[in-house]
Design a protein around this motif. Structure first.
Motif, short mmCIF file in Angstrom:
data_model
loop_
_atom_site.label_atom_id
_atom_site.label_comp_id
_atom_site.label_asym_id
_atom_site.label_seq_id
_atom_site.Cartn_x
_atom_site.Cartn_y
_atom_site.Cartn_z
N LEU A 157 30.85 15.19 -5.87
CA LEU A 157 31.31 16.05 -4.79
C LEU A 157 31.44 17.51 -5.20
N SER A 158 31.19 17.82 -6.48
CA SER A 158 31.41 19.17 -6.98
C SER A 158 30.58 20.21 -6.22
N ALA A 159 29.30 19.93 -6.02
CA ALA A 159 28.42 20.89 -5.36
C ALA A 159 28.91 21.18 -3.95
N ARG A 160 29.37 20.16 -3.23
CA ARG A 160 29.83 20.36 -1.86
C ARG A 160 31.12 21.19 -1.83
N LEU A 161 31.98 21.01 -2.81
CA LEU A 161 33.21 21.79 -2.87
C LEU A 161 32.91 23.26 -3.15
N VAL A 162 31.98 23.51 -4.06
CA VAL A 162 31.62 24.89 -4.39
C VAL A 162 30.88 25.54 -3.22
N GLU A 163 29.96 24.81 -2.63
CA GLU A 163 29.17 25.33 -1.52
C GLU A 163 30.04 25.71 -0.33
N ALA A 164 31.11 24.97 -0.12
CA ALA A 164 32.01 25.22 1.01
C ALA A 164 33.01 26.33 0.72
N GLY A 165 32.98 26.85 -0.51
CA GLY A 165 33.94 27.90 -0.86
C GLY A 165 35.33 27.37 -1.09
N VAL A 166 35.44 26.12 -1.47
CA VAL A 166 36.73 25.51 -1.74
C VAL A 166 37.08 25.63 -3.22
N ALA A 167 36.06 25.62 -4.09
CA ALA A 167 36.29 25.61 -5.52
C ALA A 167 35.56 26.76 -6.21
N ILE A 168 36.12 27.21 -7.31
CA ILE A 168 35.51 28.21 -8.19
C ILE A 168 35.00 27.49 -9.43
N VAL A 169 33.82 27.85 -9.87
CA VAL A 169 33.25 27.22 -11.07
C VAL A 169 34.03 27.69 -12.30
N LYS A 170 34.40 26.73 -13.12
CA LYS A 170 35.16 26.99 -14.35
C LYS A 170 34.43 26.28 -15.49
N PRO A 171 33.40 26.91 -16.06
CA PRO A 171 32.52 26.22 -17.03
C PRO A 171 33.28 25.63 -18.20
N GLN A 172 32.92 24.38 -18.50
CA GLN A 172 33.62 23.71 -19.58
C GLN A 172 32.75 22.65 -20.25
N LEU A 173 32.37 21.60 -19.50
CA LEU A 173 31.79 20.42 -20.13
C LEU A 173 30.36 20.09 -19.72
N ARG A 174 29.99 20.47 -18.55
CA ARG A 174 28.71 19.96 -18.03
C ARG A 174 27.51 20.64 -18.67
N ALA A 175 26.36 20.00 -18.45
CA ALA A 175 25.10 20.52 -18.97
C ALA A 175 24.80 21.88 -18.36
N PHE A 176 24.05 22.70 -19.10
CA PHE A 176 23.74 24.05 -18.65
C PHE A 176 23.09 24.07 -17.27
N ASN A 177 22.11 23.19 -17.04
CA ASN A 177 21.41 23.19 -15.76
C ASN A 177 22.34 22.89 -14.60
N CYS A 178 23.27 21.98 -14.82
CA CYS A 178 24.23 21.63 -13.77
C CYS A 178 25.12 22.83 -13.45
N LEU A 179 25.58 23.51 -14.48
CA LEU A 179 26.45 24.67 -14.26
C LEU A 179 25.69 25.82 -13.63
N LYS A 180 24.43 26.00 -13.99
CA LYS A 180 23.62 27.05 -13.35
C LYS A 180 23.51 26.79 -11.85
N LEU A 181 23.34 25.51 -11.48
CA LEU A 181 23.27 25.17 -10.05
C LEU A 181 24.59 25.46 -9.36
N LEU A 182 25.69 25.07 -9.97
CA LEU A 182 27.00 25.30 -9.36
C LEU A 182 27.29 26.79 -9.19
N ILE A 183 26.90 27.59 -10.18
CA ILE A 183 27.12 29.04 -10.08
C ILE A 183 26.25 29.64 -8.98
N LYS A 184 25.03 29.12 -8.83
CA LYS A 184 24.17 29.59 -7.72
C LYS A 184 24.81 29.25 -6.38
N LEU A 185 25.33 28.04 -6.25
CA LEU A 185 25.99 27.66 -5.00
C LEU A 185 27.23 28.51 -4.75
N GLU A 186 27.96 28.84 -5.80
CA GLU A 186 29.12 29.72 -5.66
C GLU A 186 28.68 31.11 -5.20
#
Length: 215
Positions: A73-102
């Motif tokens: 559900l992470s991508a949907r939370l970020v895309e909706a403007g509910v969550a801010i990305v806080k890089p920590q554990l996930r793979a680089f590609n996953c975090l790059k996607l989340l930051i793009k959605l943010e």
């Protein structure tokens, strides 16, 4: 499992049906937006998937939330403007996607991004921000290097101006992520992390996704 509204209302420490304590990994949900996120995603029970086997000092494990079809559900939370990305554990590609959605959510002023002071210029950092996770935009003046650290300097006076700090052991991660620190002087960047005070404000960059190039 856990009710989505329960997890989002206290994302830094929630207890699932298995009796274990967890925190939401790689995301930060500002307090007013937890209820909004649960409403947007329909509420109800969600699965909790731990991203580590060991608990931290507070007995929590990092975790992600999955819907009934076991989709993150992470991508949907970020895309909706509910969550801010806080890089920590996930793979680089996953975090790059989340930051793009943010970034997309920010452009459309979705959710929390309608609040203009979510991102601050470092010159306006005050004591109220010290110790909190923040997002800062600034022009990088210079890059300094010692045997143990790289310093991203945003002014001429380190006792007053913002400094980004990268430990030497982390430099390979920044290179792998695509950052060439020798080529970013004079560029405007975005930093995210806990704002600390050591003479001047500073943010330690423990993960390369904490640094974004804006131009």
């Amino acid at each position: 499992m856990i009710l989505l509204e329960e997890a989002l209302s206290n994302p830094v420490s929630f207890t699932a049906s298995d009796g274990h304590a967890y925190y939401l990994a790689d995301l930060m949900v500002p307090e007013p937006f937890g209820e909004m996120g649960a409403e947007l995603l329909g509420g109800g029970e969600v699965y909790v998937q731990a991203l580590a086997t060991k608990s931290d000092r507070w007995g929590r494990k990092p975790a992600i939330l999955l819907d009934r079809d076991r989709r993150d559900l992470s991508a949907r939370l970020v895309e909706a403007g509910v969550a801010i990305v806080k890089p920590q554990l996930r793979a680089f590609n996953c975090l790059k996607l989340l930051i793009k959605l943010e970034r997309d959510a920010r452009k459309t002023t979705s959710g929390l991004w309608v609040v203009k002071n979510v991102i601050i210029d470092y010159k306006s950092i005050g004591y109220a921000q010290i110790g909190l996770y923040g997002i800062v935009e600034a022009k990088l003046v210079s890059v300094g290097q010692t045997r143990s650290r790289t310093y991203l300097n945003f002014g001429e006076r380190w006792t007053e101006d913002l400094t980004g700090i990268i430990q030497r052991r982390k430099l390979a991660d920044f290179s792998e992520f695509g950052h060439d620190l020798s080529m970013i002087e004079g560029r405007r960047v975005r930093l995210r992390g806990v704002v600390q005070l050591d003479d001047g404000p500073q943010i330690e960059l423990k993960h390369p996704a904490q640094l974004e190039l804006l131009d």
